[in-house]
Enzyme design. Structure first.
Site, PDB file in Angstrom:
ATOM      1  N   THR A   1       0.862  -1.182   0.000  1.00 53.88           N
ATOM      2  CA  THR A   1       0.000   0.000   0.000  1.00 53.88           C
ATOM      3  C   THR A   1       0.897   1.229   0.000  1.00 53.88           C
ATOM      4  OG1 THR A   1      -0.005   0.125   2.399  1.00 53.88           O
ATOM      5  CG2 THR A   1      -1.715  -1.201   1.388  1.00 53.88           C
TER       6      THR A   1
ATOM      7  N   GLU B   1      -5.783  -3.762  -0.103  1.00 56.83           N
ATOM      8  CA  GLU B   1      -6.074  -4.853   0.829  1.00 56.83           C
ATOM      9  C   GLU B   1      -7.212  -5.738   0.348  1.00 56.83           C
ATOM     10  OE1 GLU B   1      -5.459  -1.749   1.542  1.00 56.83           O
ATOM     11  OE2 GLU B   1      -4.280  -1.527   3.358  1.00 56.83           O
TER      12      GLU B   1
ATOM     13  N   LYS C   1     -13.792  17.223  13.359  1.00 54.11           N
ATOM     14  CA  LYS C   1     -14.716  17.153  14.492  1.00 54.11           C
ATOM     15  C   LYS C   1     -14.937  18.558  15.048  1.00 54.11           C
ATOM     16  CE  LYS C   1     -16.314  13.920  17.827  1.00 54.11           C
ATOM     17  NZ  LYS C   1     -16.105  12.560  18.362  1.00 54.11           N
TER      18      LYS C   1
ATOM     19  N   TRP D   1     -19.256  15.470  13.556  1.00 56.58           N
ATOM     20  CA  TRP D   1     -18.344  15.221  12.445  1.00 56.58           C
ATOM     21  C   TRP D   1     -18.723  16.027  11.213  1.00 56.58           C
ATOM     22  CZ3 TRP D   1     -14.046  12.989  13.745  1.00 56.58           C
ATOM     23  CH2 TRP D   1     -14.023  12.031  14.775  1.00 56.58           C
TER      24      TRP D   1
END
Lengths: 548, 548
Positions: free
Chosen positions: B193, B338, B445, B450
């Site tokens: 990755t 992944e 936040k 959020w």
């Protein structure tokens, strides 16, 4: 660096390929997509993949409560419908084996199969109540008979048969059940072949083979199923898992339309129109019915895009009629119970699709091209592979992860050097297109050379006065065998022996032209609708050929 | 009947899912289908699957002769081309692991990765000769460097680097080699990755996961590949196996068109036209280039039917431009290294496809629907699954047979209760369509609530004067964090802070509107072209927000 190191395994999740994962995927990701079923009561039943999954879980709970163990066989004798689908998933989902039995076989054959498989329960559509009465006394090891019905619809069986209604069975459970993760090598389905010789033999699929086959069946060059399709399997769910449609549809999120026992052209057409069916699969016989109906009624399908045709060779005229008269792509395919069943499909690649139409048509009339997951070869009498030249013919061998290694209850491998001999004789051309020229036992050996009975039948069937044609070998003093045609004339059509034989001139080699023609009212068929060549050979064993 | 019986296994052929079976299938059944590659030398190279299989076998013979053992890692640093494809199959085919390395990383990162993987050989395109000179001294355990070239094209490297030309290596072998049947759990490919934090981590795929993913990638609702397609992966073969195209193409018999290192709009367009490309996949950046070129040159694609867009969120305007301006279906998807990488695709089901166009568009702008083989859920801070209502957002978890269980060289499982946390924050709606709202670490936040940085970026990018937009959290004394926009203006466009902020009115909740805008000349990107949010946060950590 020369020392041997332990094998390096990939670091991926160990998720077994389980049949239950197909319905679980559909329930979770296509929960609102419909399954529509014509019931034997005549009405249409509609629900969703979410409901199907829940009821399949209720069935699993009920069977477990009946002490059905993983590995036990549960038989079904049923048409294509939602309860049959629930039986597929509700048995295999907890490790039992779903044994789909062909109700068109003779009762003694069915009883033999149920006993051979040691089925512990039999689930059935109520249209088969009389059959169950015949079977029950012959199948003493069956612990219970479950009618796909509620209590009100429960048929009256002979008093000694232990009978339950499916709905009563399910009612007691809530579907709060997690599909267990099973070893993917475990048995999933048991399907017996309808062998025309000897006793039927069972193909015992695994969870792995069923799921891999569902992937293969869904591919663009196979059924090409998407979440915008509505697929109607005319091919019965008691016949090789409806060619995998019962698994490919939930895999892809396609809507399922299940026609029950109404397989006539009018019923199929109306159901297709009402449920915007895009894709349908079946044997040539049912398509003849549909085509005849559409022609007579002067109607055209408005949503149907593709038909898959297999089970027996598709007459070229049928392919043409679907495409030229109705704009429906007709895809000829080939497979067998021993291969789950898909082997080849006559889909063209790009280069082939650029050839003149007549060349394309000739390719598409063949049985087709192997899909990934299947390899094939043709071998000669000496067991050596023959060239892919479209001319050499030999026995067709196949292999792959959804091909059987041996039959149920048999200790011996069915393979020869890792390949399964199919009993079909075929050519493979430079394009990789396979054409079945005959069953190996149906070939006619004349003067030491082989004649294909199927090729001769195809010529005969192209005559406008011929409704059905069969070609079998007759004993001949000089040539050993010679071809005999057995013909059913079209209603009200006239046709003489001489006229029909003249029709062969220029279409096949002179020495292939049959020696005689017999006209009959009907031809014998097997339970799956194939020509019963063995019976025909017996019927005409004593036939005396006219002098040349 | 109560005794436990041994498990009943299916009686199917035990055929492992091996990567080599893909190229073997293509060589045998699509032997004449072409693979066309733009070489770094500038010319086009053409050959067939049959030749590719043969040369991959020659490579396997050569590597075995070099004493490469099964499980050993062989690195590639190369563009999309036929030799890279041969390296895929010529390594995995005998049990070695193909480690595709991203040449766009910094040399020290590449060296770190090669050493972490203990690669024994590195194969590379000659355009990377200077990079190899930087790497070789830092990678002392690499036994040899193999240039994708013949002797005449061999680059001059520093004298101490052991260098071979690929063609010389192959010349000594004849390709008379049978792909061995390997345990399907063996490692096939290693892909690191491009983590923006910490060292890269390796995903080690298995033969099984690679083949199952190739099935999934080929399905009609994924890439929908058939033998009539010509597919051009713009997504690099060094990036998650070109999203599986290098495996799905031979599985389905699609023609492969490999663009080398010419990824500008003009080069791509001309290659697509010349090779009748029907389907192409890549990240938004390259599609911007193609769309810009087509607009400027006033040209339209004549064969292209579908583009797959992933890697980062696709701007809605791009979907519209492909479809409305050029009639090309644009399919938004999502995945990660992944997960091999395909997770979701924004393809509609039938019912969705009947809704008003604007509703369809909104669905198709999301990341999409899980394909069979992948399950997903979103979980809240307490780890419990959140509802699929399109509103609740939480961390996205995935699982399935092509999702990793842990990273290479790590002992700990990466899973939580059998699921892989993705680090993405998402909603899932009633239709099962997932939308990434943010990377979990990029969420802002504010006052305990959020705010999605991606949502704000999407509004900004829709402004005609904005070329690129990033949104990051700034420290705020009262609200803890507040959003800051970092903007690259379009060339020659004028735009003020006030104008841009006014543009947000009515488009997002009032309290989501960013507190400030900073205009920059360019934004930092990772090696795979994604916004480098970590670097941005560092750059603007000290930024002082204006008073509200």
């Amino acid at each position: 660096m020369n020392t041997t190191t332990p094998p390096l395994l990939g670091l991926m999740m160990d998720v077994p390929l389980n049949v239950s994962s197909l319905i679980a995927h559909a329930a979770r990701h296509f929960g609102d997509t419909e399954i529509v079923s014509r019931r034997v009561e005549g009405d249409l039943h509609r629900y969703t993949y979410r409901s199907c999954d829940k009821r399949a879980k209720q069935l699993a709970q009920a069977l477990i409560a009946l002490n059905v163990q993983p590995g036990e066989r549960i038989a079904t004798l049923a048409w294509n419908g939602y309860r049959h689908l629930e039986a597929y998933y509700g048995t295999t989902g907890f490790g039992a084996v779903c044994h789909t039995v062909n109700p068109r076989l003779f009762p003694e054959q069915i009883a033999w199969i149920i006993n051979d498989a040691s089925d512990s329960y039999v689930m059935f559509d109520t249209t088969f109540a009389r059959l169950i009465d015949e079977l029950a006394p012959r199948c003493p090891r069956v612990r219970g008979w479950i009618a796909f019905a509620d209590d009100a619809q429960l048929p009256a069986l002979q008093s000694t048969t232990p009978l339950t209604s499916y709905e009563t069975l399910l009612e007691a459970y809530d579907g709060a059940f997690d599909w267990p993760l099973l070893d993917e090598r475990l048995a999933s389905y048991l399907c017996y072949t309808s062998g025309t010789t000897g006793n039927p033999k069972g193909a015992l699929y695994s969870h792995r083979s069923t799921v891999l086959h569902a992937f293969g069946a869904s591919l663009p060059d196979a059924m090409g199923l998407s979440a915008r399709d509505a697929v109607l399997p005319v091919v019965p769910m008691f016949h090789v898992n409806a060619w995998g449609i019962a698994h490919a549809a939930p895999l892809t999120g396609a809507k399922l339309v299940l026609p029950g026992n109404r397989l006539d052209g009018k019923s199929l057409f109306e159901l297709m129109e009402a449920e915007r069916v895009t894709c349908s699969n079946g044997v040539p016989t049912v398509w003849l019915g549909l085509l005849d109906y559409m022609k007579q009624a002067g109607v055209r399908p408005s949503t149907l895009k593709r038909t898959g045709i297999g089970g027996s060779a598709c007459p070229p005229a049928m392919l043409r009629s679907f495409e030229e008269d109705y704009g429906v792509e007709a895809i000829h395919g080939w497979g067998m119970t021993e291969m789950s069943p898909i082997g080849t499909l006559a889909k063209l690649n790009w280069e082939q699709s650029q050839r003149p139409p007549e060349q394309q048509r000739r390719l598409r009339e063949k049985q087709g091209h192997a899909i990934y997951g299947v390899d094939m070869k043709i071998v000669g009498d000496d067991g050596r592979e023959l060239p892919w030249d479209g001319v050499a013919f030999g026995e067709l061998y196949v292999r792959g992860p959804w091909v059987i290694e041996r039959y149920f209850q048999k200790n011996d491998s069915a393979l020869v050097d890792g390949w399964l001999p199919t009993g079909d004789v075929a050519t493979i051309d430079r394009d990789g297109f396979m054409r079945i020229t005959d069953r190996s036992k149906d070939l006619i050996k004349s003067g030491g050379e082989w004649i294909s009975s199927i090729d001769l039948e195809n010529v005969a069937i192209a005559h406008p006065a011929v409704a059905e044609a069969a070609c079998v070998a007759c004993a001949h003093p000089k040539w050993c065998q010679r071809p005999l045609l057995v013909i059913v004339r079209r209603k009200d059509a006239e046709l003489t022996r001489a006229e029909l034989l003249a029709f062969f001139a220029g279409k096949v080699a002179k020495w292939w032209i049959p020696d005689d023609v017999v006209f009959v009212d009907e031809l014998p068929h097997t339970a799956t609708g194939k020509l019963h060549k063995l019976k025909l050979r017996e019927m005409f064993r004593e036939h005396v050929l006219p002098p040349a």
